[in-house]
Write a protein that holds these residues in place. Structure first.
Motif, mmCIF file in Angstrom:
data_model
loop_
_atom_site.group_PDB
_atom_site.id
_atom_site.type_symbol
_atom_site.label_atom_id
_atom_site.label_comp_id
_atom_site.label_asym_id
_atom_site.label_seq_id
_atom_site.Cartn_x
_atom_site.Cartn_y
_atom_site.Cartn_z
ATOM 1 N N SER A 1 4.044 -1.841 -73.236
ATOM 2 C CA SER A 1 4.645 -1.865 -71.901
ATOM 3 C C SER A 1 5.785 -2.879 -71.832
ATOM 4 O O SER A 1 6.798 -2.632 -71.171
ATOM 5 C CB SER A 1 3.577 -2.167 -70.849
ATOM 6 O OG SER A 1 3.034 -3.454 -71.061
ATOM 7 N N ALA A 2 5.628 -3.996 -72.496
ATOM 8 C CA ALA A 2 6.709 -5.000 -72.500
ATOM 9 C C ALA A 2 7.931 -4.475 -73.231
ATOM 10 O O ALA A 2 9.060 -4.677 -72.776
ATOM 11 C CB ALA A 2 6.223 -6.291 -73.149
ATOM 12 N N ASP B 1 8.794 -1.389 -73.539
ATOM 13 C CA ASP B 1 9.405 -0.358 -72.691
ATOM 14 C C ASP B 1 10.235 -0.996 -71.577
ATOM 15 O O ASP B 1 11.321 -0.513 -71.247
ATOM 16 C CB ASP B 1 8.330 0.542 -72.100
ATOM 17 C CG ASP B 1 7.698 1.442 -73.147
ATOM 18 O OD1 ASP B 1 8.320 1.643 -74.218
ATOM 19 O OD2 ASP B 1 6.586 1.937 -72.900
ATOM 20 N N ARG B 2 9.711 -2.081 -70.982
ATOM 21 C CA ARG B 2 10.467 -2.761 -69.927
ATOM 22 C C ARG B 2 11.750 -3.374 -70.490
ATOM 23 O O ARG B 2 12.808 -3.280 -69.884
ATOM 24 C CB ARG B 2 9.615 -3.849 -69.275
ATOM 25 C CG ARG B 2 8.642 -3.277 -68.255
ATOM 26 C CD ARG B 2 7.872 -4.365 -67.545
ATOM 27 N NE ARG B 2 6.809 -4.810 -68.441
ATOM 28 C CZ ARG B 2 6.512 -6.071 -68.675
ATOM 29 N NH1 ARG B 2 7.173 -7.023 -68.091
ATOM 30 N NH2 ARG B 2 5.536 -6.376 -69.504
ATOM 31 N N PHE B 3 11.665 -3.999 -71.648
ATOM 32 C CA PHE B 3 12.863 -4.581 -72.262
ATOM 33 C C PHE B 3 13.864 -3.492 -72.633
ATOM 34 O O PHE B 3 15.070 -3.673 -72.503
ATOM 35 C CB PHE B 3 12.511 -5.389 -73.502
ATOM 36 C CG PHE B 3 11.914 -6.728 -73.199
ATOM 37 C CD1 PHE B 3 12.594 -7.644 -72.421
ATOM 38 C CD2 PHE B 3 10.687 -7.084 -73.708
ATOM 39 C CE1 PHE B 3 12.058 -8.888 -72.142
ATOM 40 C CE2 PHE B 3 10.136 -8.319 -73.442
ATOM 41 C CZ PHE B 3 10.828 -9.228 -72.654
ATOM 42 N N ALA B 4 13.379 -2.355 -73.083
ATOM 43 C CA ALA B 4 14.275 -1.275 -73.494
ATOM 44 C C ALA B 4 14.963 -0.625 -72.305
ATOM 45 O O ALA B 4 16.069 -0.092 -72.442
ATOM 46 C CB ALA B 4 13.497 -0.234 -74.290
ATOM 47 N N SER B 5 14.330 -0.658 -71.127
ATOM 48 C CA SER B 5 14.927 0.005 -69.965
ATOM 49 C C SER B 5 15.940 -0.867 -69.246
ATOM 50 O O SER B 5 16.586 -0.410 -68.310
ATOM 51 C CB SER B 5 13.823 0.413 -68.985
ATOM 52 O OG SER B 5 13.224 -0.726 -68.416
ATOM 53 N N ILE B 6 16.109 -2.102 -69.633
ATOM 54 C CA ILE B 6 17.045 -3.004 -68.945
ATOM 55 C C ILE B 6 18.480 -2.485 -68.989
ATOM 56 O O ILE B 6 19.144 -2.426 -67.951
ATOM 57 C CB ILE B 6 16.960 -4.427 -69.539
ATOM 58 C CG1 ILE B 6 15.642 -5.068 -69.156
ATOM 59 C CG2 ILE B 6 18.112 -5.291 -69.040
ATOM 60 C CD1 ILE B 6 15.414 -6.408 -69.826
ATOM 61 N N PRO B 7 19.013 -2.054 -70.125
ATOM 62 C CA PRO B 7 20.410 -1.603 -70.119
ATOM 63 C C PRO B 7 20.625 -0.321 -69.332
ATOM 64 O O PRO B 7 21.739 -0.039 -68.898
ATOM 65 C CB PRO B 7 20.734 -1.362 -71.593
ATOM 66 C CG PRO B 7 19.689 -2.057 -72.354
ATOM 67 C CD PRO B 7 18.497 -2.113 -71.485
ATOM 68 N N GLU C 1 16.628 -6.644 -62.828
ATOM 69 C CA GLU C 1 15.200 -6.910 -62.776
ATOM 70 C C GLU C 1 14.835 -7.879 -63.899
ATOM 71 O O GLU C 1 15.512 -7.946 -64.922
ATOM 72 C CB GLU C 1 14.395 -5.628 -62.918
ATOM 73 C CG GLU C 1 14.669 -4.886 -64.205
ATOM 74 C CD GLU C 1 13.947 -3.561 -64.265
ATOM 75 O OE1 GLU C 1 13.116 -3.419 -65.174
ATOM 76 O OE2 GLU C 1 14.202 -2.714 -63.407
ATOM 77 N N ASP C 2 13.781 -8.592 -63.650
ATOM 78 C CA ASP C 2 13.293 -9.554 -64.636
ATOM 79 C C ASP C 2 12.095 -8.928 -65.344
ATOM 80 O O ASP C 2 11.059 -8.698 -64.715
ATOM 81 C CB ASP C 2 12.889 -10.856 -63.952
ATOM 82 C CG ASP C 2 12.492 -11.919 -64.939
ATOM 83 O OD1 ASP C 2 12.731 -11.738 -66.145
ATOM 84 O OD2 ASP C 2 11.943 -12.941 -64.499
ATOM 85 N N PRO C 3 12.188 -8.614 -66.626
ATOM 86 C CA PRO C 3 11.076 -7.952 -67.313
ATOM 87 C C PRO C 3 9.856 -8.849 -67.463
ATOM 88 O O PRO C 3 8.765 -8.366 -67.709
ATOM 89 C CB PRO C 3 11.653 -7.598 -68.686
ATOM 90 C CG PRO C 3 12.791 -8.504 -68.865
ATOM 91 C CD PRO C 3 13.310 -8.817 -67.499
ATOM 92 N N ARG C 4 10.030 -10.118 -67.269
ATOM 93 C CA ARG C 4 8.887 -11.043 -67.403
ATOM 94 C C ARG C 4 8.176 -11.262 -66.084
ATOM 95 O O ARG C 4 7.226 -12.023 -66.023
ATOM 96 C CB ARG C 4 9.379 -12.367 -67.943
ATOM 97 C CG ARG C 4 9.947 -12.241 -69.332
ATOM 98 C CD ARG C 4 10.305 -13.591 -69.895
ATOM 99 N NE ARG C 4 10.867 -13.429 -71.197
ATOM 100 C CZ ARG C 4 12.109 -13.743 -71.509
ATOM 101 N NH1 ARG C 4 12.906 -14.272 -70.611
ATOM 102 N NH2 ARG C 4 12.571 -13.556 -72.720
#
Length: 59
Positions: free
Chosen positions: A39-40, A42-48, A54-57
């Motif tokens: 899940s982390a 995926d969140r980091f990959a969706s940032i761009p 949004e803050d993934p952390r």
């Protein structure tokens, strides 16, 4: 006197220390990247791709 002191220093150890620091840091980052959950990542990959900041952390 300073010239004699500087000329007597051996800088060859500095290169080995720098290489050891680089390899150690690279290994830590590599290990930390593989410890991330799916899940982390995926969140980091969706940032761009996201339009909203949004803050993934934050979760």
């Amino acid at each position: 006197m300073i010239r004699d002191l500087v000329s007597s220093l051996d800088y060859s150890v500095c290169a080995e220390i720098a290489l050891a620091l680089f390899v150690g840091t690279f290994a830590l980052v590599f290990f930390a990247a593989f410890r991330l959950s799916n899940s982390a990542t995926d969140r980091f990959a969706s940032i761009p791709l996201s339009d909203q900041p949004e803050d993934p952390r934050s979760e």
